[in-house]
Motif scaffolding. Structure first.
Motif, mmCIF file in Angstrom:
data_model
loop_
_atom_site.group_PDB
_atom_site.id
_atom_site.type_symbol
_atom_site.label_atom_id
_atom_site.label_comp_id
_atom_site.label_asym_id
_atom_site.label_seq_id
_atom_site.Cartn_x
_atom_site.Cartn_y
_atom_site.Cartn_z
ATOM 1 N N SER A 222 11.559 7.225 -0.899
ATOM 2 C CA SER A 222 11.343 7.237 -2.352
ATOM 3 C C SER A 222 9.891 6.982 -2.725
ATOM 4 C CB SER A 222 12.225 6.172 -3.026
ATOM 5 O OG SER A 222 11.736 4.864 -2.781
ATOM 6 N N ILE A 223 9.134 6.382 -1.833
ATOM 7 C CA ILE A 223 7.789 5.921 -2.167
ATOM 8 C C ILE A 223 6.861 7.060 -2.569
ATOM 9 C CG2 ILE A 223 5.714 4.858 -1.159
ATOM 10 C CD1 ILE A 223 7.625 3.025 0.414
ATOM 11 N N GLN A 224 6.996 8.207 -1.909
ATOM 12 C CA GLN A 224 6.095 9.327 -2.204
ATOM 13 C C GLN A 224 6.211 9.827 -3.637
ATOM 14 O OE1 GLN A 224 7.321 13.096 -0.237
ATOM 15 N NE2 GLN A 224 9.129 11.936 0.442
ATOM 16 N N TYR A 225 7.319 9.485 -4.316
ATOM 17 C CA TYR A 225 7.545 9.948 -5.682
ATOM 18 C C TYR A 225 7.131 8.911 -6.728
ATOM 19 C CZ TYR A 225 10.457 13.168 -3.001
ATOM 20 O OH TYR A 225 10.919 14.072 -2.088
ATOM 21 N N LEU A 226 6.575 7.782 -6.286
ATOM 22 C CA LEU A 226 6.167 6.725 -7.210
ATOM 23 C C LEU A 226 4.674 6.782 -7.494
ATOM 24 C CD1 LEU A 226 8.185 3.705 -5.701
ATOM 25 C CD2 LEU A 226 8.847 5.180 -7.619
ATOM 26 N N ASP A 227 4.295 6.353 -8.686
ATOM 27 C CA ASP A 227 2.880 6.285 -9.034
ATOM 28 C C ASP A 227 2.215 5.132 -8.290
ATOM 29 O OD1 ASP A 227 3.125 8.424 -10.782
ATOM 30 O OD2 ASP A 227 3.600 7.122 -12.498
ATOM 31 N N LYS A 228 0.896 5.144 -8.280
ATOM 32 C CA LYS A 228 0.136 4.129 -7.541
ATOM 33 C C LYS A 228 0.237 2.735 -8.150
ATOM 34 C CE LYS A 228 -1.618 6.672 -4.229
ATOM 35 N NZ LYS A 228 -1.299 6.408 -2.807
ATOM 36 N N ASP A 229 0.681 2.659 -9.415
ATOM 37 C CA ASP A 229 0.807 1.334 -10.023
ATOM 38 C C ASP A 229 2.183 0.720 -9.769
ATOM 39 O OD1 ASP A 229 2.223 3.061 -11.625
ATOM 40 O OD2 ASP A 229 1.565 2.176 -13.524
ATOM 41 N N THR A 339 22.722 3.879 -11.426
ATOM 42 C CA THR A 339 23.154 4.353 -10.116
ATOM 43 C C THR A 339 22.430 5.650 -9.765
ATOM 44 O OG1 THR A 339 25.031 5.611 -11.019
ATOM 45 C CG2 THR A 339 25.432 3.321 -10.398
ATOM 46 N N PHE A 340 22.334 5.904 -8.461
ATOM 47 C CA PHE A 340 21.689 7.131 -8.003
ATOM 48 C C PHE A 340 22.481 7.707 -6.828
ATOM 49 C CE2 PHE A 340 20.139 4.077 -5.008
ATOM 50 C CZ PHE A 340 19.846 4.788 -3.849
ATOM 51 N N GLY A 345 16.203 9.701 -1.790
ATOM 52 C CA GLY A 345 15.014 8.947 -2.177
ATOM 53 C C GLY A 345 14.382 9.438 -3.460
ATOM 54 N N ARG A 346 14.429 10.742 -3.695
ATOM 55 C CA ARG A 346 13.860 11.306 -4.922
ATOM 56 C C ARG A 346 14.623 10.802 -6.146
ATOM 57 N NH1 ARG A 346 10.983 16.199 -6.351
ATOM 58 N NH2 ARG A 346 11.068 16.885 -4.169
ATOM 59 N N ASP A 347 15.956 10.764 -6.040
ATOM 60 C CA ASP A 347 16.769 10.302 -7.169
ATOM 61 C C ASP A 347 16.564 8.808 -7.407
ATOM 62 O OD1 ASP A 347 18.533 10.735 -9.290
ATOM 63 O OD2 ASP A 347 20.289 10.197 -8.090
ATOM 64 N N LEU A 348 16.435 8.041 -6.309
ATOM 65 C CA LEU A 348 16.130 6.608 -6.444
ATOM 66 C C LEU A 348 14.807 6.433 -7.188
ATOM 67 C CD1 LEU A 348 16.392 3.572 -5.860
ATOM 68 C CD2 LEU A 348 15.472 4.009 -3.571
ATOM 69 N N ALA A 349 13.801 7.199 -6.807
ATOM 70 C CA ALA A 349 12.496 7.100 -7.469
ATOM 71 C C ALA A 349 12.601 7.450 -8.950
ATOM 72 C CB ALA A 349 11.489 8.016 -6.775
ATOM 73 N N ARG A 350 13.427 8.451 -9.277
ATOM 74 C CA ARG A 350 13.621 8.824 -10.685
ATOM 75 C C ARG A 350 14.126 7.636 -11.490
ATOM 76 N NH1 ARG A 350 16.572 13.516 -8.761
ATOM 77 N NH2 ARG A 350 15.235 15.358 -8.697
ATOM 78 N N LYS A 351 15.084 6.919 -10.933
ATOM 79 C CA LYS A 351 15.667 5.789 -11.660
ATOM 80 C C LYS A 351 14.673 4.638 -11.775
ATOM 81 C CE LYS A 351 19.196 8.191 -12.340
ATOM 82 N NZ LYS A 351 20.581 7.958 -11.991
#
Length: 396
Positions: A222-229, A339-340, A345-351
């Motif tokens: 999921s990390i690759q879909y998160l912003d740097k902050d 829930t995801f 991982g992409r869906d987790l990052a969305r949430k």
């Protein structure tokens, strides 16, 4: 004279089952003489129990287990086979337990319940089922044990009682709780200062370590879909040696586990030095982590009751969990959780991003989770239920 209770726990590692073990012992220690029996090498648990004035005994022989539950070891894994091989020690285990002349033996897990087959009938036996039940041929052995050799069964959720569907033992639902004195709330900025965390980051707390069922691979993906902050705090034992080529080759007989290890190895290498992940290792005190975090995630790969999310509720934190039917008893999508799709991982990052960007939603879910934890997982309500349940086996 107080009745004597032995509580048998089969692992030395720290986790939700160990916390629940201590919680039950604390509930009972004033009215019963409680002795916790642990595997050799359980120093941390013994130290933890001593803080509450609870005595422990380290077993001198290995404890047999039948690891059949959702997310448990595969039939061909070393852990499963080792647990079965320990069955040869069952008589020695029972003999060691009986040396303390207990009135009641509590098995703190479904997987040790087979030992009850050798416990003298004069001693009452109770099993606390903390695992999520699955229907397999081997589960029939455990079901037969519970029906014919166990006097009482306590479940952490109604779902497990329904799926197991046994008739003879006394049964009760006793949800997981959090011992009140362990809840220490501090302002977020102070907790972050204690942990040397930034006040400019959005912190996501994951507390599962590398245990496959807890979804560490989903966290990393999921990390690759998160912003740097944003930053995911990983709490729990991270043994890097598990992901060496040598260890992977040693487990080549277990294809699914090998795939998991390789996936983690690749993802850890990919995110080495990435500011969006922070490996903090095992934390004895989770309060600072809870207070410092913005959201708690429980991305289990298979159905598993999420104790960290119950704990998060007492800190008013929103949670994100994998979408399974069995967890809907305590976690309702859009009310006290999001829930995801499991293993996505992409869906987790969305949430995570949804809560990060919608402060009102995050606040509402956190407050509803607090309400749910207070209503469904109250320590004193559970203590009264537990004491009454145990006492019912001491009455003539």
């Amino acid at each position: 004279m107080k009745k004597k209770i032995l509580m048998l726990h089969h692992v030395s590692e720290q986790g939700g089952g160990t916390k629940s073990l201590i919680d039950i012992a604390v509930m009972l220690k004033d009215e019963f003489e409680v002795l916790i029996c642990l595997p050799s090498g359980s120093d941390i648990t013994i130290e933890y129990a001593a803080q509450y004035g609870i005595s422990c005994h380290e077993m001198t022989v290995p404890i047999p287990v039948l690891g059949v539950f959702s997310g448990g070891p595969s039939l061909f894994s070393k852990n499963f086979i080792t647990g079965i091989m320990r069955y040869k020690y069952i008589d020695a285990v029972v003999e060691e337990l009986m040396q303390s002349n207990p009135d009641i033996v509590i098995f703190n897990s479904l997987v040790t319940s087979i030992i009850a087959r050798r416990i003298p009938r004069s001693v009452k036996t109770i099993c606390f089922i903390r695992e999520t039940i699955i229907r397999t041929p081997i589960m029939k052995v455990i079901k037969n044990t519970l029906e014919n050799y166990i006097d009482g069964v306590a479940y952490i959720a109604e779902h497990e009682k329904y799926v197991l569907d046994i008739k003879r033992p006394k049964q009760i639902i006793i949800p997981d709780i959090l011992e009140p004195s362990s809840i220490i709330k501090t302002p977020k900025h102070i907790a972050r200062e204690q942990l040397k965390l930034s006040n400019e980051k959005y912190y996501v707390l994951y507390m599962g370590g590398t245990v496959p069922i807890k979804g560490f691979d989903t966290v990393l993906s999921s990390i690759q879909y998160l912003d740097k902050d944003a930053c995911v705090i990983v709490s729990g034992n991270i043994n890097i040696r598990l992901f060496t080529v040598k260890n992977i080759l040693l487990h080549i007989y277990n294809i699914n586990y090998v795939r998991y290890l390789i996936r983690i190895k690749i993802l850890l290498k990919k995110h080495k030095g990435d500011s969006r992940i922070l490996l903090m290792g095992y934390q004895k005190n989770i309060s600072p982590l809870m207070c410092a975090s913005d959201v708690v995630i429980f991305p289990s790969s298979k159905v598993h009751q999420p104790r960290p999310c119950i704990e998060a509720g007492f800190y008013g934190k929103p949670v994100i969990i994998s979408d399974f039917e069995a967890t809907k008893e305590y976690f309702i999508d859009g009310y006290n959780a999001l829930t995801f799709k499991p293993k996505d991982g992409r869906d987790l990052a969305r949430k995570i991003v949804e809560l990060k960007n919608d402060k009102k939603l995050a606040w509402d879910i956190g407050q509803n989770n607090l309400k749910m934890s207070q209503e469904k997982h109250d320590f004193f309500v559970s203590q009264e239920m537990t004491r009454a349940f145990i006492k019912s086996f001491t009455e003539n």
